[in-house]
Design an enzyme around this catalytic site. Structure first.
Site, PDB file in Angstrom:
ATOM      1  N   ARG A 140      71.795  41.538  94.105  1.00  0.00           N
ATOM      2  CA  ARG A 140      70.884  41.231  92.985  1.00  0.00           C
ATOM      3  C   ARG A 140      71.440  41.862  91.717  1.00  0.00           C
ATOM      4  O   ARG A 140      72.383  42.653  91.761  1.00  0.00           O
ATOM      5  CB  ARG A 140      69.508  41.866  93.277  1.00  0.00           C
ATOM      6  CG  ARG A 140      69.632  43.378  93.441  1.00  0.00           C
ATOM      7  CD  ARG A 140      68.302  44.111  93.434  1.00  0.00           C
ATOM      8  NE  ARG A 140      68.498  45.539  93.332  1.00  0.00           N
ATOM      9  CZ  ARG A 140      68.688  46.369  94.353  1.00  0.00           C
ATOM     10  NH1 ARG A 140      68.702  45.917  95.582  1.00  0.00           N
ATOM     11  NH2 ARG A 140      68.864  47.668  94.146  1.00  0.00           N
ATOM     12  N   VAL A 172      68.751  47.453  87.978  1.00  0.00           N
ATOM     13  CA  VAL A 172      68.099  48.074  86.814  1.00  0.00           C
ATOM     14  C   VAL A 172      69.150  48.564  85.818  1.00  0.00           C
ATOM     15  O   VAL A 172      69.021  48.361  84.613  1.00  0.00           O
ATOM     16  CB  VAL A 172      67.213  49.261  87.267  1.00  0.00           C
ATOM     17  CG1 VAL A 172      66.649  50.008  86.062  1.00  0.00           C
ATOM     18  CG2 VAL A 172      66.088  48.793  88.188  1.00  0.00           C
TER      19      VAL A 172
END
Ligand code: MV4
Length: 451
Positions: free
Chosen positions: A294, A297
């Site tokens: 993914r 952050v």
């Protein structure tokens, strides 16, 4: 394939805002989805269209696949960006998106499954020649097998759930006396938490650093690495401050770990943005830990030192674009630091939801703020406490720290308690400033100061 006209963002908070901003810059219409608690949130306001997908609890909204698919259908979205957290690493969701004829802005479900299963991932990494932590060869089924593994590795060891990751489903064992109990508990807990009780064993590295390599692949077989991030500054498996490049690496070690990250990505024909996590000992030996399939952050620190817009490229490679740069074009420029801003007590870490009475973002040269905050925003109690990130860049690490100190002094968030003071104290800490730390630094320091 032509570029998308409309993307649905299956997320909230600062990452939803980040993705909407990228869509706008690419001329793509954005669809926000929101829970009843997020009606007045920034992502709901910024998107071209917004669809309510259910009540506040995540299970009924941001994790509600049927509601998300209905929102995509209703708005005629062509692609779904999952952000991070929620359904970002859920291969079944990716399958459903693809089966519905939509584009999944992420890796193939096959890559997600391979890396999601840590035993399978380690097998693939071994074949690819990526260094692994010494331990069991694959899954460990019985206590007898566990004892046999320990005979060669010695204590301490760590037992990990194959379906776990990110610090979930792990048990550290220091002696033979506690091995049997820990083994059966880890197995039982893994079965209950993940519906898969497969566990494996590794030698427990006592004082490693956490260094991760960013990779990016397209659908034409091109894969590059975008260097590393230093992520050792963490507490309870939650990163607090990240930086790029790692202040610990010399050029040779950097070349080795980045080559290993690239080999890991190539082994699974990786498409999109991904991260290979490594543990590094004080002798600079490093070992594959897991791959995150993914966007993360902390992606902005990599964006800043490389000049590559990772969200833009996630979208472009999903639309079939070729990477328009090659490995040799990517150079590290300066240093970047990210401070995660959480609505929580700075030293007790208790959540602090409520109304933001005043928000003033830092600005000036080489300061970036990715946040959903605005004055008057009600931080809902239902979700993660992270309310934004402050990122600074400078020619070198020392200047970057100074710039972050300046930015942290400018930041004003009134009405809720934040971890701003934790960052201010950390940035001034000699151990942080001299880059002399490992994954236990923050917890030890908090303990010493009895904060
Ligand atoms: C380890 C380890 C030491 N030795 N594996 C934590 C998160 C998950 N990705 C794996 N983790 C660890 N695996 C071996 N063989 C220490 C950790 C660990 C950790 C790793 C990175 C950042 C923070 C951490 C905090 C606690 C434990």
């Amino acid at each position: 394939m032509a570029m998308f006209h409309k993307i649905l963002i299956a997320n909230r908070g600062e990452i939803a805002v980040r993705i909407i901003r990228a869509c706008k810059e690419l001329g793509i219409r954005s669809v926000a989805v929101y829970s009843e608690a997020d009606r007045d949130s920034m992502h709901t306001r910024l998107a071209d269209e917004s669809v309510c997908i259910g009540p506040a609890p995540s299970a009924q909204s941001y994790l509600n696949i049927a509601a998300l698919m209905a929102a995509a259908e209703l708005t005629d979205a062509e692609a779904i960006h999952p952000g991070f957290g929620f359904l970002a690493e859920n291969a079944e969701f990716a399958d459903i998106v693809l089966e519905s004829g939509l584009v999944w802005i992420g890796p193939t479900p096959a890559s997600m499954r391979t890396m999601g299963d840590k035993v399978t991932a380690k097998k693939e990494m071994e074949i690819a020649g990526v260094p692994l932590v010494p331990g069991s060869e694959g899954a460990v089924e019985t206590i007898e097998e566990a004892k046999a593994v320990v005979k060669t590795s010695g204590f301490p060891i760590i037992i990990k759930a194959s379906a776990g990751g990110g610090g979930r489903g792990m048990k550290i064992v220091h002696s033979e006396a506690s091995l049997s109990n820990a083994f059966s508990m880890c197995k039982t807990e893994a079965g209950a938490a993940f519906g898969d009780d497969t566990v494996f064993i590794e030698k427990f590295l006592e004082e490693p650093r956490h260094i991760e390599v960013q990779v990016l692949g397209d659908t034409h077989g091109n894969i590059v690495h975008l260097f590393e991030r230093e992520c050792s500054m963490q507490r309870n498996n939650q990163k607090v401050l990240e930086e790029a490049p790692s202040p610990y690496l010399d050029p040779e070690t950097r070349e080795k770990i980045c080559a290993a990250g690239l080999a890991a990505a190539k082994a699974v024909n990786y498409v999109g943005a991904g991260t290979i996590e490594f543990l590094m000992n004080s002798d600079k030996s490093f070992y594959f830990m897991e791959m995150n399939t993914r966007i993360q952050v902390e992606h902005p620190v990599t964006e800043w030192i490389t000049g590559v817009d990772l969200i833009e490229w996630q979208i472009r490679v999903a639309a079939g674009d070729k990477l328009d740069f090659c490995q040799d074009n990517i150079k590290i420029k300066g240093h970047a630091i990210e401070c995660r801003i959480n609505a929580e007590h700075p030293f007790k870490f208790t959540p602090s939801p409520g109304t933001v009475e005043l928000y003033h973002a830092p600005g000036g040269r080489s300061v970036r703020v990715d946040s959903q905050l605005y004055t008057g925003y009600k931080i809902p109690p239902h979700y993660d406490s992270m309310i934004g990130k402050v990122i600074t860049h400078a020619r070198d690490r020392q200047k970057c720290i100074r710039r972050m100190q300046r930015a942290m002094d400018e930041l004003v968030i009134l009405g809720v308690t934040t971890n701003q003071e934790l960052h201010q104290r950390l940035l001034a800490n000699p151990g942080f400033q001299s880059a002399d730390f490992n994954i236990h630094f923050l917890e030890k320091w908090l303990h010493q100061m009895s904060l």
